[in-house]
Scaffold this active site. Structure first.
Site, PDB file in Angstrom:
ATOM      1  N   ASP A 208      -8.233   2.726   3.147  1.00 15.47           N
ATOM      2  CA  ASP A 208      -7.592   1.696   2.356  1.00 15.47           C
ATOM      3  C   ASP A 208      -8.090   0.354   2.913  1.00 15.47           C
ATOM      4  OD1 ASP A 208      -5.596   0.462   0.623  1.00 15.47           O
ATOM      5  OD2 ASP A 208      -4.483   0.072   2.465  1.00 15.47           O
TER       6      ASP A 208
ATOM      7  N   ASP B 195      -6.362  -3.388   2.266  1.00 16.54           N
ATOM      8  CA  ASP B 195      -5.309  -4.325   2.664  1.00 16.54           C
ATOM      9  C   ASP B 195      -4.331  -3.683   3.640  1.00 16.54           C
ATOM     10  OD1 ASP B 195      -6.168  -6.417   0.915  1.00 16.54           O
ATOM     11  OD2 ASP B 195      -5.255  -5.340  -0.761  1.00 16.54           O
TER      12      ASP B 195
ATOM     13  N   ASP C 290      -2.009   2.733   5.305  1.00 16.56           N
ATOM     14  CA  ASP C 290      -0.893   2.031   5.930  1.00 16.56           C
ATOM     15  C   ASP C 290       0.392   2.125   5.127  1.00 16.56           C
ATOM     16  OD1 ASP C 290      -1.957   0.376   3.823  1.00 16.56           O
ATOM     17  OD2 ASP C 290      -0.807  -1.293   4.644  1.00 16.56           O
TER      18      ASP C 290
END
Length: 239
Positions: free
Chosen positions: A12, A14, A174
């Site tokens: 991922d 961001d 995250d």
């Protein structure tokens, strides 16, 4: 003789590879203030960022207590995309240890990819800003395919685009979205605890949590049950 496909580590963007909240929140605040609403502090980013720009704008309006109709949302979303593209990363940065981890994984023979719900334009602008675009065999944004996270096809199509082995893949993320996507695809997840999530990441039960990117190569091997692919791995990990 057909060559075997390489294992792959899919990231991922961001809150995983990079701290991008400062520039995302700056852009959101331009939108909010244009609409006569107060700017929101960066500290609110953890609860607001992570589900895409439309959701970000909706959440920003909700915090401010103002209703938001779909027509206005779409207009503001288009404005957000244009404003953000003008300056995607002047206040953003890669998390500590990211570059060394990418080097180590590549030296061990893993293909690398990015799978994010950020539009592909902004994704590529950020990767180019940090001069890491060339490290990834595939980069997929929210609009790269007909599907996006948490639809598992966003992840599996990214792996396919990278020419890698989906049975030897791991997702690094995250958030709830990353874990749900990977789980639906039958792919293990390794998460960082410093990204954008509305609940503590341990409550979402990823396969592993790492506190620093120094631990990533070993964690990847652990969840895939693999030994070092390359004899150069120890050198790369400590270079």
């Amino acid at each position: 003789m057909q060559m075997s496909l390489p294992p792959i580590v899919v990231f991922d963007l961001d809150g995983t590879l990079a701290e991008t909240a400062p520039d995302i929140m700056r852009t959101l605040n331009v939108i909010l203030q244009r609409e006569g609403l107060p700017a929101l502090p960066l500290e609110r980013a953890r609860e607001l960022v992570g589900a895409g720009a439309r959701a970000l704008i909706e959440r920003g309006f909700k915090v401010s207590g103002r209703p938001l109709d779909q027509e206005t949302l779409e207009r503001l979303f288009q404005d957000f995309l244009l404003i953000y593209a003008e300056d995607v990363a002047s206040n953003s940065y890669l998390f500590d240890g990211v570059l060394d981890a990418l080097d180590a994984l590549a030296a061990e023979g893993y293909a690398l990819a990015v799978c994010t719900n950020k539009p592909i334009l902004h994704t590529r602008l950020i990767l180019d800003h940090f001069k890491i675009s060339h490290r990834f065999a595939a980069v997929a944004g929210r609009d790269s395919f007909a599907f996006h996270k948490p639809d598992p096809r966003h992840l599996t199509l990214t792996i396919e685009a990278a020419g890698a082995d989906p049975t030897r893949a791991v997702m690094i993320g995250d958030s709830r979205t990353d874990i749900s996507t990977a789980r639906a695809a039958g792919i293990p997840t390794i998460c960082v605890p410093f990204g954008y999530t509305d609940v503590p990441i341990e409550t979402l039960e990823p396969d592993l949590i790492i506190q620093h990117f120094d631990a990533l190569p070993e964690a990847v091997r652990a969840v895939l049950g693999e030994r070092n692919i390359s004899a150069h791995s120890k050198v790369a990990a400590h270079s």
